[in-house]
Design a protein around this motif. Sequence first.
Motif: not given
Length: 122
Positions: A115, A110, A113, A39, A42
């Motif tokens: 996920l 993460l 975005r 991601a 991370h």
Amino acid sequence: MHIYDPQNIFARILRGEIPNKTVLETPHTLAFHDIHPQAPIHVLVIPKGAYVTFDHFAAEASAEELTDFHRTAAKVCAMLDIAPGQGYRAITNAGAHGMQEVPHYHMHILAGRTLGHMIARS
Ligand code: AMP
């Protein structure tokens, strides 16, 4: 029964044998960027002690280690460029079914975005 392999890659990072991109370091905890980010953000958070999995750490670490680990993970969340209100995912894999690759306890953080679903629906 938790048998710790002192040659695992995170143990080698902690001994300074392998470089890492450190985000934050405390007496008991190290946070660093994952080498293969999944991601935009991370980060891995690991205790410095020799713990194999989450349940090993949660059962056997001292109160000081436990507090330091979680406070450090919280600071990492605050430090990272996570868009306000957009959230993140904190996960930890354990053993064969968890598909853990590195046998030193670590939390993945993460973000950056959407996920997707928590696990593959296979
Ligand atoms: P897991 O499958 O939960 O054990 O995840 C292990 C993670 O460690 C993976 O996301 C790898 O990309 C990451 N990793 C492996 N070697 C390194 C390294 N030298 N530096 C940073 N991350 C690493």
